[in-house]
Design a protein around this motif. Structure first.
Motif, PDB file in Angstrom:
ATOM      1  N   GLU A  29       0.816  -1.206   0.000  1.00 17.44           N
ATOM      2  CA  GLU A  29       0.000   0.000   0.000  1.00 17.44           C
ATOM      3  C   GLU A  29       0.852   1.260   0.000  1.00 17.44           C
ATOM      4  OE1 GLU A  29      -3.699   1.886   2.581  1.00 17.44           O
ATOM      5  OE2 GLU A  29      -2.334   0.462   3.529  1.00 17.44           O
ATOM      6  N   THR A  30       1.919   1.287   0.779  1.00 18.79           N
ATOM      7  CA  THR A  30       2.681   2.516   0.958  1.00 18.79           C
ATOM      8  C   THR A  30       4.144   2.388   0.584  1.00 18.79           C
ATOM      9  OG1 THR A  30       3.274   1.981   3.235  1.00 18.79           O
ATOM     10  CG2 THR A  30       1.174   3.112   2.885  1.00 18.79           C
ATOM     11  N   GLY A  79      -0.751  -1.588  -5.309  1.00 19.56           N
ATOM     12  CA  GLY A  79      -0.848  -0.706  -4.153  1.00 19.56           C
ATOM     13  C   GLY A  79      -1.864   0.386  -4.376  1.00 19.56           C
ATOM     14  N   GLY A  80      -2.049   1.202  -3.353  1.00 20.55           N
ATOM     15  CA  GLY A  80      -2.906   2.370  -3.473  1.00 20.55           C
ATOM     16  C   GLY A  80      -4.334   2.164  -3.046  1.00 20.55           C
ATOM     17  N   THR A  88      -8.045  -5.254  -1.317  1.00 20.09           N
ATOM     18  CA  THR A  88      -6.931  -5.768  -2.124  1.00 20.09           C
ATOM     19  C   THR A  88      -6.701  -7.248  -1.841  1.00 20.09           C
ATOM     20  OG1 THR A  88      -5.888  -3.584  -2.145  1.00 20.09           O
ATOM     21  CG2 THR A  88      -4.497  -5.457  -2.705  1.00 20.09           C
TER      22      THR A  88
END
Length: 218
Positions: free
Chosen positions: A6-7, A184-185, A191
């Motif tokens: 994600e980050t 990601g994101g 997800t």
């Protein structure tokens, strides 16, 4: 350490405590499930809710017992015999006693979860054990147990019409460990559902088949 999908930040490894948390959350929601719904279909699966929880308990048991022979086999699993109660049902190593009802089934899940917690907690990180997706380590076994718990509880919660949203941090850790190529994101829980073929993710076709990467991370 794993890198968050994600980050991009570095996450803590998946641990026995994560398995314990996932199973405790699952047990908590299952104790509130209506007694009459256990024979209903579990989400998109061909199994009913009872069979799905029984399968989940077997998954946790399976990951635990792979770790603890003195020399775990690397080319096949520890040879517990599989059985099915019906042709389209899950093949499992152990069955819960139907006469004990849903409360007994939940106890079986809780006990199998505790077995995996104990094995992950006490097995040296250098130990390797067989898995069809690649020889794994105790952290990988923990992560696989967590994913099985989270996504099969999604199936069962859909069957019962119950809400089920596990902690984002827990989802992030298992995504980073088992699905390092996941996009990601987006929120980690959707997800993870996308990565296991259970949900759509904007901009990404839903997988028709999926496989996690169980091999150890550096």
């Amino acid at each position: 350490m794993s890198r968050s999908v994600e980050t991009g930040s570095v996450l803590s490894p998946v641990t026995a405590d994560d398995v314990d948390l996932a199973v405790r959350l699952a047990v908590g929601i299952l104790r509130d499930a209506p007694r009459e719904g256990w024979g209903g279909k579990a989400g998109s699966l061909e199994w009913d809710c009872w069979e799905t929880v029984e399968h989940l308990a077997n998954d946790l048991f399976h990951y635990a017992v792979q770790l603890r022979p003195q020399s775990p086999p690397l080319d096949t699993h520890v040879p517990f015999a599989l059985s099915q109660k019906r042709p389209d049902g899950p093949a499992v190593f152990l069955f819960a006693d139907r006469d004990a009802g849903p409360a007994g089934l939940v106890q079986v899940l809780e006990a199998c979860g505790a077995l995996l917690v104990a094995m992950v907690r006490t097995t040296p990180p250098r130990v390797r054990a067989h898995h069809a997706a690649g020889v794994s380590d105790p952290e990988g076994s923990a992560a696989m147990g967590v994913v099985e718990t989270l996504v099969h509880m999604h199936d069962v919660a859909e069957g019962f019409g119950l809400a089920w949203t596990p902690p984002s941090a827990l989802c992030s850790r298992v995504l980073a460990r088992l699905f390092p190529q996941a996009p990601g994101g987006a929120d980690p829980w959707p997800t993870l559902l996308w990565a296991t073929g259970r949900a759509d993710l904007p901009g990404h076709p839903r997988p028709t088949t999926w496989r996690w990467a169980s091999t150890p991370r550096s």
